[in-house]
Design a protein around this motif. Sequence first.
Motif, PDB file in Angstrom:
ATOM      1  N   GLN A   7     -16.531 -62.005  -5.032  1.00  0.00           N
ATOM      2  CA  GLN A   7     -17.911 -61.490  -6.710  1.00  0.00           C
ATOM      3  C   GLN A   7     -17.220 -62.621  -7.492  1.00  0.00           C
ATOM      4  OE1 GLN A   7     -20.234 -60.017  -6.756  1.00  0.00           O
ATOM      5  NE2 GLN A   7     -19.790 -59.398  -4.537  1.00  0.00           N
ATOM      6  N   ALA A   8     -15.604 -63.067  -7.692  1.00  0.00           N
ATOM      7  CA  ALA A   8     -14.752 -63.395  -9.308  1.00  0.00           C
ATOM      8  C   ALA A   8     -16.014 -65.039  -8.801  1.00  0.00           C
ATOM      9  CB  ALA A   8     -13.787 -63.303  -8.962  1.00  0.00           C
ATOM     10  N   VAL A   9     -15.625 -65.985  -7.810  1.00  0.00           N
ATOM     11  CA  VAL A   9     -15.798 -66.613  -7.485  1.00  0.00           C
ATOM     12  C   VAL A   9     -18.160 -66.841  -7.390  1.00  0.00           C
ATOM     13  CG1 VAL A   9     -16.508 -68.996  -6.121  1.00  0.00           C
ATOM     14  CG2 VAL A   9     -14.167 -67.640  -5.719  1.00  0.00           C
ATOM     15  N   ARG A  10     -18.323 -65.664  -6.872  1.00  0.00           N
ATOM     16  CA  ARG A  10     -19.833 -66.011  -6.966  1.00  0.00           C
ATOM     17  C   ARG A  10     -19.883 -66.136  -8.365  1.00  0.00           C
ATOM     18  NH1 ARG A  10     -23.600 -64.018  -3.649  1.00  0.00           N
ATOM     19  NH2 ARG A  10     -22.004 -63.016  -2.192  1.00  0.00           N
ATOM     20  N   ALA A  11     -20.041 -65.270  -9.700  1.00  0.00           N
ATOM     21  CA  ALA A  11     -19.641 -65.152 -10.668  1.00  0.00           C
ATOM     22  C   ALA A  11     -19.331 -66.895 -11.593  1.00  0.00           C
ATOM     23  CB  ALA A  11     -19.272 -63.762 -11.234  1.00  0.00           C
ATOM     24  N   ALA A  12     -18.332 -66.751 -11.135  1.00  0.00           N
ATOM     25  CA  ALA A  12     -17.823 -67.927 -11.898  1.00  0.00           C
ATOM     26  C   ALA A  12     -18.496 -69.268 -11.562  1.00  0.00           C
ATOM     27  CB  ALA A  12     -16.337 -68.512 -11.211  1.00  0.00           C
ATOM     28  N   VAL A  13     -19.793 -69.544 -10.589  1.00  0.00           N
ATOM     29  CA  VAL A  13     -20.438 -69.860  -9.975  1.00  0.00           C
ATOM     30  C   VAL A  13     -21.554 -70.678 -11.477  1.00  0.00           C
ATOM     31  CG1 VAL A  13     -22.683 -71.163  -8.477  1.00  0.00           C
ATOM     32  CG2 VAL A  13     -20.492 -70.294  -7.901  1.00  0.00           C
ATOM     33  N   ILE A  14     -21.453 -69.842 -12.266  1.00  0.00           N
ATOM     34  CA  ILE A  14     -22.567 -70.422 -13.132  1.00  0.00           C
ATOM     35  C   ILE A  14     -21.823 -70.422 -14.578  1.00  0.00           C
ATOM     36  CG2 ILE A  14     -24.690 -68.185 -12.940  1.00  0.00           C
ATOM     37  CD1 ILE A  14     -23.510 -67.016 -15.456  1.00  0.00           C
ATOM     38  N   LEU A  15     -20.779 -70.483 -14.257  1.00  0.00           N
ATOM     39  CA  LEU A  15     -19.753 -70.929 -15.508  1.00  0.00           C
ATOM     40  C   LEU A  15     -20.509 -72.709 -16.040  1.00  0.00           C
ATOM     41  CD1 LEU A  15     -18.009 -70.385 -18.295  1.00  0.00           C
ATOM     42  CD2 LEU A  15     -15.761 -70.660 -16.109  1.00  0.00           C
ATOM     43  N   PRO A  16     -20.512 -73.226 -14.955  1.00  0.00           N
ATOM     44  CA  PRO A  16     -20.359 -75.058 -15.561  1.00  0.00           C
ATOM     45  C   PRO A  16     -21.643 -75.162 -16.586  1.00  0.00           C
ATOM     46  CG  PRO A  16     -19.328 -74.706 -13.126  1.00  0.00           C
ATOM     47  CD  PRO A  16     -19.922 -73.405 -13.458  1.00  0.00           C
ATOM     48  N   PHE A  17     -23.242 -74.462 -15.638  1.00  0.00           N
ATOM     49  CA  PHE A  17     -23.984 -74.571 -16.068  1.00  0.00           C
ATOM     50  C   PHE A  17     -23.471 -74.246 -17.998  1.00  0.00           C
ATOM     51  CE2 PHE A  17     -25.785 -72.488 -12.385  1.00  0.00           C
ATOM     52  CZ  PHE A  17     -26.604 -73.660 -12.517  1.00  0.00           C
ATOM     53  N   ILE A  18     -22.908 -73.216 -19.107  1.00  0.00           N
ATOM     54  CA  ILE A  18     -23.488 -73.245 -19.631  1.00  0.00           C
ATOM     55  C   ILE A  18     -22.348 -74.145 -20.436  1.00  0.00           C
ATOM     56  CG2 ILE A  18     -24.227 -71.271 -19.950  1.00  0.00           C
ATOM     57  CD1 ILE A  18     -21.654 -69.238 -20.431  1.00  0.00           C
ATOM     58  N   LEU A  19     -21.730 -75.046 -20.369  1.00  0.00           N
ATOM     59  CA  LEU A  19     -20.754 -75.739 -20.334  1.00  0.00           C
ATOM     60  C   LEU A  19     -21.392 -76.797 -21.854  1.00  0.00           C
ATOM     61  CD1 LEU A  19     -17.202 -75.672 -18.381  1.00  0.00           C
ATOM     62  CD2 LEU A  19     -17.997 -74.514 -20.271  1.00  0.00           C
ATOM     63  N   PRO A  20     -20.749 -77.217 -22.385  1.00  0.00           N
ATOM     64  CA  PRO A  20     -21.683 -78.602 -23.419  1.00  0.00           C
ATOM     65  C   PRO A  20     -21.410 -80.041 -22.212  1.00  0.00           C
ATOM     66  CG  PRO A  20     -19.591 -76.336 -24.646  1.00  0.00           C
ATOM     67  CD  PRO A  20     -20.018 -76.499 -23.343  1.00  0.00           C
ATOM     68  N   PRO A  21     -21.822 -80.750 -22.453  1.00  0.00           N
ATOM     69  CA  PRO A  21     -21.784 -81.926 -21.596  1.00  0.00           C
ATOM     70  C   PRO A  21     -20.621 -82.572 -22.594  1.00  0.00           C
ATOM     71  CG  PRO A  21     -24.421 -81.813 -21.683  1.00  0.00           C
ATOM     72  CD  PRO A  21     -23.504 -80.422 -22.837  1.00  0.00           C
ATOM     73  N   ILE A  22     -20.183 -83.048 -23.522  1.00  0.00           N
ATOM     74  CA  ILE A  22     -19.855 -83.271 -24.421  1.00  0.00           C
ATOM     75  C   ILE A  22     -18.334 -82.909 -23.958  1.00  0.00           C
ATOM     76  CG2 ILE A  22     -19.440 -82.934 -26.385  1.00  0.00           C
ATOM     77  CD1 ILE A  22     -19.803 -86.064 -25.717  1.00  0.00           C
ATOM     78  N   VAL A  23     -18.027 -81.363 -23.618  1.00  0.00           N
ATOM     79  CA  VAL A  23     -16.391 -80.837 -23.077  1.00  0.00           C
ATOM     80  C   VAL A  23     -16.330 -80.974 -21.938  1.00  0.00           C
ATOM     81  CG1 VAL A  23     -15.568 -78.379 -23.217  1.00  0.00           C
ATOM     82  CG2 VAL A  23     -17.059 -78.968 -25.236  1.00  0.00           C
ATOM     83  N   VAL A  24     -17.244 -81.502 -21.230  1.00  0.00           N
ATOM     84  CA  VAL A  24     -17.239 -81.883 -19.525  1.00  0.00           C
ATOM     85  C   VAL A  24     -16.727 -83.327 -19.603  1.00  0.00           C
ATOM     86  CG1 VAL A  24     -18.144 -82.289 -17.611  1.00  0.00           C
ATOM     87  CG2 VAL A  24     -18.747 -80.114 -18.535  1.00  0.00           C
ATOM     88  N   LEU A  65     -12.040 -75.465 -28.556  1.00  0.00           N
ATOM     89  CA  LEU A  65     -13.077 -73.952 -28.793  1.00  0.00           C
ATOM     90  C   LEU A  65     -13.730 -74.285 -28.059  1.00  0.00           C
ATOM     91  CD1 LEU A  65     -12.854 -72.311 -31.317  1.00  0.00           C
ATOM     92  CD2 LEU A  65     -13.557 -74.564 -32.943  1.00  0.00           C
ATOM     93  N   LEU A  66     -14.536 -74.669 -27.961  1.00  0.00           N
ATOM     94  CA  LEU A  66     -16.357 -74.511 -27.155  1.00  0.00           C
ATOM     95  C   LEU A  66     -15.890 -73.951 -26.079  1.00  0.00           C
ATOM     96  CD1 LEU A  66     -18.622 -77.912 -28.764  1.00  0.00           C
ATOM     97  CD2 LEU A  66     -18.445 -75.640 -28.783  1.00  0.00           C
ATOM     98  N   LEU A  67     -15.253 -75.040 -25.817  1.00  0.00           N
ATOM     99  CA  LEU A  67     -14.751 -74.128 -23.840  1.00  0.00           C
ATOM    100  C   LEU A  67     -14.671 -72.574 -24.097  1.00  0.00           C
ATOM    101  CD1 LEU A  67     -14.493 -75.160 -21.369  1.00  0.00           C
ATOM    102  CD2 LEU A  67     -11.281 -74.642 -21.605  1.00  0.00           C
ATOM    103  N   VAL A  68     -14.303 -72.093 -24.835  1.00  0.00           N
ATOM    104  CA  VAL A  68     -13.626 -71.106 -25.693  1.00  0.00           C
ATOM    105  C   VAL A  68     -14.503 -70.302 -25.523  1.00  0.00           C
ATOM    106  CG1 VAL A  68     -12.344 -69.542 -26.686  1.00  0.00           C
ATOM    107  CG2 VAL A  68     -11.027 -71.055 -25.964  1.00  0.00           C
ATOM    108  N   VAL A  69     -15.432 -70.482 -26.443  1.00  0.00           N
ATOM    109  CA  VAL A  69     -16.609 -69.956 -27.132  1.00  0.00           C
ATOM    110  C   VAL A  69     -17.817 -70.230 -25.799  1.00  0.00           C
ATOM    111  CG1 VAL A  69     -18.667 -70.200 -28.143  1.00  0.00           C
ATOM    112  CG2 VAL A  69     -16.564 -70.594 -29.448  1.00  0.00           C
ATOM    113  N   CYS A  70     -17.847 -71.029 -25.336  1.00  0.00           N
ATOM    114  CA  CYS A  70     -18.703 -70.444 -24.173  1.00  0.00           C
ATOM    115  C   CYS A  70     -18.929 -69.991 -23.262  1.00  0.00           C
ATOM    116  CB  CYS A  70     -19.424 -72.201 -23.439  1.00  0.00           C
ATOM    117  SG  CYS A  70     -20.275 -72.690 -24.744  1.00  0.00           S
ATOM    118  N   PHE A  71     -16.537 -69.495 -22.678  1.00  0.00           N
ATOM    119  CA  PHE A  71     -16.906 -68.933 -21.827  1.00  0.00           C
ATOM    120  C   PHE A  71     -17.197 -67.195 -22.303  1.00  0.00           C
ATOM    121  CE2 PHE A  71     -12.849 -66.162 -19.892  1.00  0.00           C
ATOM    122  CZ  PHE A  71     -13.523 -66.913 -18.397  1.00  0.00           C
ATOM    123  N   ILE A  72     -16.410 -66.798 -23.655  1.00  0.00           N
ATOM    124  CA  ILE A  72     -16.705 -65.723 -23.962  1.00  0.00           C
ATOM    125  C   ILE A  72     -18.692 -64.770 -24.005  1.00  0.00           C
ATOM    126  CG2 ILE A  72     -17.465 -63.780 -26.330  1.00  0.00           C
ATOM    127  CD1 ILE A  72     -14.725 -65.628 -26.672  1.00  0.00           C
TER     128      ILE A  72
END
Lengths: 354, 546
Positions: free
Chosen positions: B90-107, B522-529
């Motif tokens: 379940q956690a993996v399935r949920a985490a799959v959407i995380l990369p989408f919302i990370l800012p490209p520049i953070v990546v 900082l951006l990573l944390v905001v996006c994680f929230i």
Amino acid sequence: MVRIVLSGLAREFADGTHIGPIDLTLEDGELLALLGPSGSGKTTTLRMVAGFITPNHGTLTFDDANILDVPPRDRGIGLVLQSVALFPHMSVYQNIAFGLEVSGWSREKTINRVEALSDLLGIRNLLFRRTREISGGEAQRVALARALAKEPQLLLLDEPLSSLDPQLRETLQFEIRKIQRELGVTTLYVTHSQSEAFAISDRVAVLDNGVVSQVGTPEDLYNHPKNMFVARFIGGGNILAGEVVKSTGSEILVRVNGWNFQMSGTSQRGSHVVFSVKPEDIKIGSGKRPDAPTVQVVSIIPLGGMHKVTLQFGDFKVTSIIQDEDLVRTLKENESSGIWFAFEPGSASLLRTD
Amino acid sequence: MRNGSMATYVIMALPLLLLVGFLVYPVLGVLIMGLVVGPGSSFQEVMSSQVTHATLWFTFLQAAASTILAVILGLPGAFLLARLEFKGKQAVRAAVILPFILPPIVVVVGFLRMFGSYGFVDSVAMALTGATESVVNFAAGVPGIVLAHAFYNIPLVILLVSAALERLDPDIEDTAELLGASSIQKLRRIVLPHVMPSLLSAAILTFLFCFMSFPIVLALGQGRYMTLEVLIYYAFSSFDFGMTSSIAVIQILILMTLAIAYAAAMRSDKRDAGQTSFMKTISPAELSGPQLLGGILYALLIGVIVVGPMIAVIDSAVFDPVTGQYTLKGFLHLLEVEGGLLPLANSLFYATLATLFSVAMGIPLAYSLRSRSGLLSNSTSVMILLPLGISSITIAYGLLRLIAVPTGWAANPWPLIIIAQTLIGVPFTARAIENSLRSIDPSLLEQADSLGASRLHKLFFVELPLLAPGILVGAAFAFAMAIGEMSATLFLKREQNVTLAVAIYENLGVRKFVEAGAASLLLLVVCFIAFLVIQRASESAFKGAI
């Protein structure tokens, strides 16, 4: 075609549910219905026979040869499910031909076989339709044709008609029965509908809680249920319990709620027995009879040409099917008192009380 | 909305008018203006230029390579996620959407630390070879661009294809097996045709995203590699508006074609839903030795490519690669007004307003999508599809020349930044809310009607509470997109409009890595929230549906 024997077949699941042990024999060419309420293990049993579920215990033989180690696709089985499970991206023709193509039939043989089957099932005109362009009844015919294409030695049908409307269901029951007879293919037919099981099968096995409760012809089960479950499930029968007060050879006298009933059967004096009486064997009348209990009417439900009358007899509810319109009128006029009921000694079945 | 009164039509048409005013008009206008009056190169000159050919060719190639890599690496994951029953699924399935919302520049920051010179992978390689100099650098040039695109799009492939696999009726597979199909035949004739539309959608979407990729190519391409999007930016920077418009036109034509193909692929995917409760899954114990080994190797690979960069962001916030030491310099820099506080305040201000506007526009747009008026629902779905086909840079270009100049906002174009971020967020809010709207049982509304609720009562006490999860998900998506947005913001901003995302890019350019790292964290944390909000909201929506 093939004679199937399930003996002691059982399976436990991780969640604690338990099916079996199941002992059952399908004679060569027979259509046996597996009847039971949902959760009784019908589908699990069928899937064990198909090979999708591996049993923990027991043996399964096809013509005396052990088949448990044979993978599903080598068991020579045709399968039809309630969900139909037609391959959505293929045409009707491609669906029926699928099994033949994957086992390497030549194109010409395949076409001939598909055409012959589609004639048999009356779906020749549908062959080049997409599966989503055909109706529910047509889809079941296609599924049946697909299952029969490779001339299986055993046909497994899991609630094939349950999602169809009653009229179509009756037509298809009749057709399945006819085709099964013609081909003589041994068939296991899972259903939760008593009327469907009775209409279609040679014999019926009633499943309760993962085990076979009783096996027999429809008449057998209806007239002589062996236990409470079968009596309730098959006949919608009346189940009464009482104490044997007199035992004379082939007849006993049972006292229920202070009233004595005569019935055929043997049991020791003083023992408690449970027996069932079919609704149509319960006679009722207005007024009072010294040898029959006075009861109260709970409800009268018209059933089209007949009436189902429910009576309160102490703790027991007794139902009766009557056709006499005059009697119904009388019952409605004095519902509260002055009704008696009785039955013939031969119409009661003593039930196992385990 | 059932009673098609004038008022409701006006409310529903308003966001469409705003989209026409702030998206269609400026973009169309600026393209025509650039082509007709320039100044700069003519369309013919641009079309025959070597730079255009090379850039177009490279844009195609890197998008194709990224798509192929994402599909190859995503497919096994899709099968594993759909078929394997394991702890923490379940956690993996949920985490799959995380990369989408990370800012490209953070990546990008994470990639530099993970795959760059002297990064994690390089350190391992150096230790293995005993070298004292950097051995591998996967965070630069073509490998960096393609890997970073894979980071974004592997999860996309996994998400779409595993969803399709879970829709495959297990009865169908059983039937095929009973009819004699071997595993290979089943895969080839039943399973692959079933997932093909989803795979196609995922591939087209991946290609589309990679095709208009900007921050990753700008930062990792080091000026040597350009996509059309980057070329538009450079052309504008050198005031060649003719070239800017010409390239943008070429890009739009290609993107629109892809967007239409994507929409078509999605439509053909919406058929034959099977019962998912009865999914055929297996446990790791049932896998054979080689299968298990393959699964573990795959998980490691995905760990390195997808999880690695996210963890590397944390390290990059405190490790200064220039001095080779751990330091809090980055965080101290964040506390300075110029370096951190102003960009942070700008980011929050722009993103908050953009989110509010996106939601305010998303609600009526969602209703328009469900509208029985064909004109309204069709024009809305086209409008929502537009941002897929018009790149951020093109939007910013239009806003700057056709809105900023006449309104006099050019000196301090903060409203434009908010408008651009809103335009980027609106498709997400509209789709999330429409999704919620679709799942509302119409009989609930009939109940409310029959109980005598007025239109407003019904809206506020029945519909909006039922829509709340969708609104929340849309808002969280829009906020994450807005706060991480770098392309349009970089294009539009003046000195005082710098946001965190832009600050990260600028710090990278002057080799202030740890400062960029701290802001990225900082951006990573905001996006994680935001991600947690999406998770919670959609879970409650999910539970509510049962």
